[in-house]
Write an enzyme that holds these catalytic residues in place. Structure first.
Site, PDB file in Angstrom:
ATOM      1  N   ASP A   1       0.875  -1.352   0.121  1.00  0.00           N
ATOM      2  CA  ASP A   1      -0.060  -0.005  -0.278  1.00  0.00           C
ATOM      3  C   ASP A   1       0.659   1.421  -0.291  1.00  0.00           C
ATOM      4  OD1 ASP A   1       0.980  -0.342   2.607  1.00  0.00           O
ATOM      5  OD2 ASP A   1      -0.423   0.982   3.438  1.00  0.00           O
TER       6      ASP A   1
ATOM      7  N   HIS B   1       1.195  -8.823  -3.789  1.00  0.00           N
ATOM      8  CA  HIS B   1       0.460  -7.539  -3.788  1.00  0.00           C
ATOM      9  C   HIS B   1       1.126  -6.623  -3.338  1.00  0.00           C
ATOM     10  CE1 HIS B   1      -3.592  -6.015  -1.836  1.00  0.00           C
ATOM     11  NE2 HIS B   1      -2.271  -5.703  -0.922  1.00  0.00           N
TER      12      HIS B   1
ATOM     13  N   ASP C   1       0.563 -17.149  -4.970  1.00  0.00           N
ATOM     14  CA  ASP C   1       1.418 -16.173  -5.673  1.00  0.00           C
ATOM     15  C   ASP C   1       0.656 -15.630  -6.212  1.00  0.00           C
ATOM     16  OD1 ASP C   1       3.147 -14.717  -6.750  1.00  0.00           O
ATOM     17  OD2 ASP C   1       3.733 -15.992  -7.860  1.00  0.00           O
TER      18      ASP C   1
ATOM     19  N   GLU D   1       2.569  -9.903   0.217  1.00  0.00           N
ATOM     20  CA  GLU D   1       2.816  -8.402   0.116  1.00  0.00           C
ATOM     21  C   GLU D   1       3.792  -8.869  -0.144  1.00  0.00           C
ATOM     22  OE1 GLU D   1      -0.669  -6.159   2.477  1.00  0.00           O
ATOM     23  OE2 GLU D   1       0.808  -4.385   1.705  1.00  0.00           O
TER      24      GLU D   1
HETATM   25  O1  9MR Z   1       3.106  -6.687   9.180  1.00  0.00           O
HETATM   26  C1  9MR Z   1       1.085  -6.371   9.923  1.00  0.00           C
HETATM   27  C2  9MR Z   1       1.056  -7.905  10.366  1.00  0.00           C
HETATM   28  O2  9MR Z   1       1.300  -8.226  11.446  1.00  0.00           O
HETATM   29  C3  9MR Z   1      -0.440  -7.810  11.121  1.00  0.00           C
HETATM   30  O3  9MR Z   1      -1.280  -8.823  10.995  1.00  0.00           O
HETATM   31  C4  9MR Z   1      -1.937  -7.409   9.791  1.00  0.00           C
HETATM   32  C5  9MR Z   1      -2.930  -6.982  10.167  1.00  0.00           C
HETATM   33  O4  9MR Z   1      -3.313  -5.916  10.761  1.00  0.00           O
HETATM   34  O5  9MR Z   1      -0.773  -5.828   9.135  1.00  0.00           O
HETATM   35  C6  9MR Z   1       0.305  -6.132   8.955  1.00  0.00           C
HETATM   36  O6  9MR Z   1       0.738  -4.776   8.481  1.00  0.00           O
HETATM   37  C7  9MR Z   1      -0.255  -4.137   7.125  1.00  0.00           C
HETATM   38  C8  9MR Z   1      -0.462  -2.948   7.580  1.00  0.00           C
HETATM   39  O7  9MR Z   1      -0.989  -2.353   8.447  1.00  0.00           O
HETATM   40  C9  9MR Z   1      -0.347  -1.869   6.237  1.00  0.00           C
HETATM   41  N1  9MR Z   1      -0.280  -2.252   5.163  1.00  0.00           N
HETATM   42  C10 9MR Z   1       0.994  -3.549   5.238  1.00  0.00           C
HETATM   43  C11 9MR Z   1       1.464  -4.410   5.949  1.00  0.00           C
HETATM   44  C12 9MR Z   1       1.878  -5.587   5.524  1.00  0.00           C
HETATM   45  O8  9MR Z   1       0.717  -6.406   5.216  1.00  0.00           O
END
Ligand code: 9MR
Length: 613
Positions: free
Chosen positions: A223, A537, A583, A592
């Site tokens: 993102d 992602h 994937d 991601e």
């Molecule tokens: O890395 C984060 C993971 O530990 C959490 O379980 C997840 C859901 O809350 O969020 C991950 O972080 C994301 C962040 O909130 C937004 N940008 C992408 C991050 C990676 O997925």
């Protein structure tokens, strides 16, 4: 920095071709399930090799089509080298030198054992005795495909440079020029010179919807938002790599816009993010905004096409402490570059101190997602570990004993770091700097605590059929980063006591896992390995119209939670923890990328490159 040494590897990366060798393998302290693993190096080079595929003596019914699981990047000559073999009847393996088809090594496989996270019955091959640079093939009768691997002195240099360059590819507020980004050139987006104060962040001097500038920084992940908590650990991890392997990074050339200055490129890259972090502090009170974000996640568009309003949201204790820790550490690193960046080190330290003071005055302000915001949270209801980390970094940089007292070492029970658990980062720093500390520092206890954690990790791996220090519980969101953070612990501890080769070998196994010695057959780093993620992602990778992924990014990896399964039209291939990887671009929970996932890849790949001698 001004050198032109690694251009060729960058061309390879920029072209998004496979930069690693063929298949590689692994290493670990001891074969877990058998004492039967042994091997003998061929004494002549004239022995003929067996066929690469099926042995003539093996009936086709008995031939396994499962692949040998092996590090796809390669090994240094003195790396421990292990591979995971499907549990066929064969009890031996052989290694063929591809330069002349001679048999370089024959050895025994371990007894078959089941790796619970994948419910796979496997054997291990230890071919560490291959210590000569070259290209090889590992063959086992009854396994259809041989596995290729390479051995070279610079085994992890390209991987490491690619992993750092990924941060450049994720820069906000800038155009990426073809000269640096090749086919991944892109227009500037998210200039963030007009960012709104969100209602949750308003103050007397900065009312709701007033405007600040907070440009630069790295996008957090797939993102386009930026979050201080995650930025802090990521930036610190890179700084730790520099503090640990400065001589190595001083010679690394990344072809980034600042490469012509006389500062190591890693520090040039880190500075891009530090400048953003500084702008996230409210100069009126020292508090730090939790994130800079649009209200909702954007679509899969290029940065320049995402023109939604951006906000800074809520000051939190976690953000202030992450900021304080990271900037305090950065202050001592950039002190070396006062000529190039006058005043930068002092600015970082002042900012760190005021953020820490703010956190002490506001010790329990936890992030609460406002109703009109739906992006990531990085919420954390326990900031005791953030306090320890920030106090440790401030102590090391200032040598002021009261910060050491604040660490409260007796209460610090180390664990593997992650974005929500950072106390061990302070322990790493204290151990790394133990020779320079004041009399109050309990250096022996610091070292013992680190050692104990490393030993726990080694023990965790010693009963693993895959020879890796991870188990079913480790397959959560971003598992690959957790796996590399285990390796980071081992490598910090190894540097404090180089007699502990078990630490180095267990770390090698964990890197091996991430780059191929795993049940999915993927090397999880885009562009580095034989089979790599194509559909991460990641908005720029998805929207740039170029097939495949931008190189150098670590995919999150297998995640038993499969939180995204209802968003994907394709199902996960399995419900088993270690096979829960998809994937597909839709798979934000397994495919991601994120800066805090790439950062330990930078640390671990540099460490194994430098420390494996
Ligand atoms: O890395 C984060 C993971 O530990 C959490 O379980 C997840 C859901 O809350 O969020 C991950 O972080 C994301 C962040 O909130 C937004 N940008 C992408 C991050 C990676 O997925």
């Amino acid at each position: 920095m001004r050198t032109i040494s690694t251009i060729s590897l960058l061309i390879c990366c920029l072209a998004n071709v496979s930069c690693g060798g063929g298949g590689g393998s692994g290493s670990s302290p001891k074969p877990p399930s058998s004492a039967a693993v042994s091997s003998s190096v061929a004494t002549t080079s004239s022995q003929s090799s067996s066929p690469a595929s099926s042995s003539a003596a093996t009936s086709s019914a008995a031939i396994s089509q499962a692949l040998i699981k092996i590090n796809q990047i390669g090994f240094k000559p003195n790396s421990q080298k292990w591979a995971v073999i499907p549990a066929v009847a064969a009890t031996t393996f052989r290694v063929i030198n591809k330069s002349d088809n001679s048999t370089a090594l024959t050895g025994n496989l371990s007894a078959a054992a089941t790796w619970v996270p994948a419910q796979e019955s496997v054997k291990l091959a230890d071919f560490s005795a291959i210590t000569t640079a070259g290209s090889y093939e590992l063959q086992v009768d009854g396994v259809e495909k041989a596995a290729e691997f390479t051995v070279s002195d610079n085994a992890y240099e390209a991987l490491n440079a690619g992993a750092v360059k990924a941060f450049y590819f994720n820069r906000a507020s800038t155009e990426l020029l073809e000269a640096h980004a090749g086919v991944y050139k892109r227009a500037a987006g998210h200039m963030d010179d007009k960012v709104y104060i969100h209602a949750s962040a308003k103050s007397a001097l900065r009312p709701e919807r007033s405007v600040i500038a907070a440009p630069k920084g790295w996008y957090d992940a797939g993102d386009y938002n930026l979050y201080i908590v995650n930025s802090g650990i990521s930036t610190y991890t890179l700084l730790a790599a520099y503090e640990s392997f400065g001589d190595y990074f001083k010679h690394q050339h990344l072809n980034i816009p600042e490469s012509d200055d006389d500062v190591p490129d890693l520090l040039n890259e880190i500075r891009w993010n530090l400048e953003w972090m500084l702008a996230m502090q409210d100069p009126n009170d020292g508090g730090v905004y939790h994130k800079l974000t649009s209200k909702n996640f954007s679509g899969f568009v290029m940065p320049a096409s995402d023109v939604s309003d951006r906000y800074v949201v809520q000051k939190t204790t976690a953000a202030a402490l992450n900021f304080a820790a990271t900037l305090a550490a950065a202050s001592r690193v950039y002190a070396e570059y006062e000529t190039q960046f006058p005043g930068f080190s002092a600015t970082l330290l002042t900012a760190a101190k005021t953020a820490y003071d703010w956190a002490k005055a506001n010790p329990r302000i936890y992030y609460t997602q406002p109703a009109d915001i739906s992006t990531g949270t990085y919420g954390d209801g326990d900031v005791s570990d953030e306090f320890m980390w920030a106090a440790a970094e401030l102590y090391i940089t200032t040598k002021i004993d009261s910060y050491y007292t604040d660490v409260n070492l007796a209460n610090l029970t180390p664990d593997v770091p992650w974005w929500g658990g950072v106390k061990t980062l302070g322990l790493f720093s204290l151990a790394r700097h133990s020779a320079e500390l004041t009399a109050v520092a309990e250096t022996a206890i610091i070292k013992t605590k680190l050692d104990n954690l490393a030993t726990t990790i080694v023990n965790k791996g010693s009963s693993s059929a895959y020879g890796v220090a991870i188990n079913t519980g480790d397959f959560n969101w971003g598992s690959n980063s957790g796996i590399l953070n285990h390796a980071w612990v081992l490598l910090e501890a190894y540097q404090r006591d180089k007699s502990k080769t078990a630490y180095l070998n267990a770390a090698q196994s964990l890197l091996d896992y991430v780059v191929g010695r795993n049940p999915t057959d993927y090397s999880f780093v885009t562009g580095f390995g034989k089979k790599t993620p194509q559909n991460i992602h990641h908005r720029p990778s998805g929207a740039d119209g170029i097939p495949g992924a931008i190189p150098g990014f670590l995919a999150g990896g297998a995640n038993a939670g499969q939180e995204d399964k209802s968003s994907c039209s394709k199902p996960y291939p399995s419900t088993l923890a270690a096979k829960s990887y998809l994937d597909e671009e839709c798979s934000y929970a397994s495919n991601e990328i994120a800066i805090n996932w790439n950062a330990p890849l930078v640390y671990v790949s540099a460490a194994l490159q430098v420390l494996t001698e």
